[in-house]
Design a protein around this motif. Structure first.
Motif, short mmCIF file in Angstrom:
data_model
loop_
_atom_site.label_atom_id
_atom_site.label_comp_id
_atom_site.label_asym_id
_atom_site.label_seq_id
_atom_site.Cartn_x
_atom_site.Cartn_y
_atom_site.Cartn_z
N GLN A 44 20.54 68.84 39.33
CA GLN A 44 21.26 67.59 39.16
C GLN A 44 22.40 67.51 40.16
OE1 GLN A 44 21.34 68.17 34.59
NE2 GLN A 44 21.94 66.06 34.98
N GLU A 45 22.37 68.37 41.15
CA GLU A 45 23.42 68.41 42.17
C GLU A 45 22.74 68.39 43.53
OE1 GLU A 45 26.45 71.79 43.56
OE2 GLU A 45 26.65 71.22 41.46
N GLY A 46 23.36 67.72 44.48
CA GLY A 46 22.80 67.68 45.82
C GLY A 46 23.79 67.11 46.81
N THR A 47 23.34 67.02 48.05
CA THR A 47 24.16 66.52 49.15
C THR A 47 23.58 65.22 49.65
OG1 THR A 47 24.70 68.78 49.77
CG2 THR A 47 25.12 67.09 51.41
N ILE A 48 24.43 64.24 49.86
CA ILE A 48 23.99 62.94 50.36
C ILE A 48 23.72 63.06 51.86
CG2 ILE A 48 24.66 60.55 50.78
CD1 ILE A 48 26.15 60.61 48.15
N LEU A 49 22.49 62.69 52.25
CA LEU A 49 22.11 62.70 53.66
C LEU A 49 22.33 61.35 54.32
CD1 LEU A 49 18.77 64.73 53.53
CD2 LEU A 49 21.09 65.57 53.92
N ALA A 50 22.11 60.28 53.55
CA ALA A 50 22.29 58.92 54.08
C ALA A 50 22.64 58.00 52.93
CB ALA A 50 21.00 58.45 54.76
N ALA A 51 23.48 57.01 53.21
CA ALA A 51 23.90 56.05 52.20
C ALA A 51 23.68 54.64 52.73
CB ALA A 51 25.37 56.26 51.83
N GLY A 52 23.26 53.75 51.84
CA GLY A 52 23.07 52.35 52.21
C GLY A 52 24.40 51.65 52.41
N PRO A 53 24.38 50.40 52.82
CA PRO A 53 25.61 49.65 53.08
C PRO A 53 26.30 49.13 51.83
CG PRO A 53 23.70 48.28 53.53
CD PRO A 53 23.19 49.65 53.19
N GLY A 54 25.65 49.18 50.68
CA GLY A 54 26.22 48.66 49.44
C GLY A 54 25.45 47.42 49.01
N ARG A 55 25.48 47.13 47.73
CA ARG A 55 24.71 45.98 47.24
C ARG A 55 25.48 44.68 47.50
NH1 ARG A 55 25.64 44.06 41.72
NH2 ARG A 55 27.53 45.06 40.97
N ILE A 56 24.74 43.59 47.54
CA ILE A 56 25.35 42.29 47.76
C ILE A 56 25.67 41.68 46.40
CG2 ILE A 56 24.99 39.97 48.67
CD1 ILE A 56 23.27 41.24 50.85
N LEU A 57 26.91 41.25 46.24
CA LEU A 57 27.38 40.67 44.99
C LEU A 57 26.96 39.20 44.90
CD1 LEU A 57 30.95 42.24 45.08
CD2 LEU A 57 28.98 43.05 43.77
N GLU A 58 27.16 38.59 43.74
CA GLU A 58 26.77 37.20 43.52
C GLU A 58 27.48 36.23 44.47
OE1 GLU A 58 27.02 36.01 39.44
OE2 GLU A 58 25.90 37.77 38.76
N ASP A 59 28.71 36.57 44.88
CA ASP A 59 29.45 35.69 45.77
C ASP A 59 29.08 35.90 47.25
OD1 ASP A 59 30.66 38.10 46.36
OD2 ASP A 59 32.66 37.50 45.71
N GLY A 60 28.08 36.76 47.51
CA GLY A 60 27.62 36.98 48.87
C GLY A 60 28.32 38.11 49.61
N LYS A 61 29.38 38.65 49.01
CA LYS A 61 30.10 39.76 49.65
C LYS A 61 29.39 41.07 49.33
CE LYS A 61 34.52 37.46 49.45
NZ LYS A 61 35.86 37.43 48.89
N ARG A 62 29.61 42.06 50.15
CA ARG A 62 28.98 43.36 49.96
C ARG A 62 29.94 44.30 49.25
NH1 ARG A 62 24.28 45.39 51.88
NH2 ARG A 62 23.99 43.78 53.43
N GLU A 63 29.44 44.95 48.18
CA GLU A 63 30.25 45.92 47.43
C GLU A 63 30.33 47.21 48.25
OE1 GLU A 63 30.27 47.66 42.94
OE2 GLU A 63 28.34 47.60 43.95
#
Length: 104
Positions: A44-63
């Motif tokens: 249940q433990e690991g290292t992040i190799l790559a991360a996305g840009p974040g989800r897009i919220l309802e108002d069009g901005k990116r979280e």
């Protein structure tokens, strides 16, 4: 870690997803008993190799993402999708399935 860097350049997660390289599973208990593959706990433990840009919220901005490449994290036990790239076992999970960042 050069191999992990090559893998992270091949994968670009979308939205709020991250690619995690799970930590090695424990093969011997503290008392010295060798565990077969069927008895090993899923890591249940690991290292992040790559991360996305974040989800897009309802108002069009990116979280903004709370995690980044190189972070060591704890994630939910049955979260994500397992797959192999260049012989490496990897996992793609949504940011919501990450429980904590591990600090040294």
């Amino acid at each position: 870690m050069a191999k992990a860097t090559a893998i992270s350049t091949k994968l670009r997660p979308l939205g709020d997803r991250v690619v995690i390289q799970p930590s090695a599973r424990e093969e011997v208990t503290k008392s010295g008993i060798v565990l077969p593959d069927t008895a090993k706990e899923k890591p249940q433990e690991g290292t992040i190799l790559a991360a996305g840009p974040g989800r897009i919220l309802e108002d069009g901005k990116r979280e903004a993402m709370d995690v980044k490449s190189g972070d060591k994290v704890l994630y939910a036990k049955y979260a994500g999708t397992e797959f192999k790239v260049d012989g490496e076992d990897l996992l793609i999970v949504s940011q919501k399935d990450i429980l904590a960042i591990v600090t040294d």
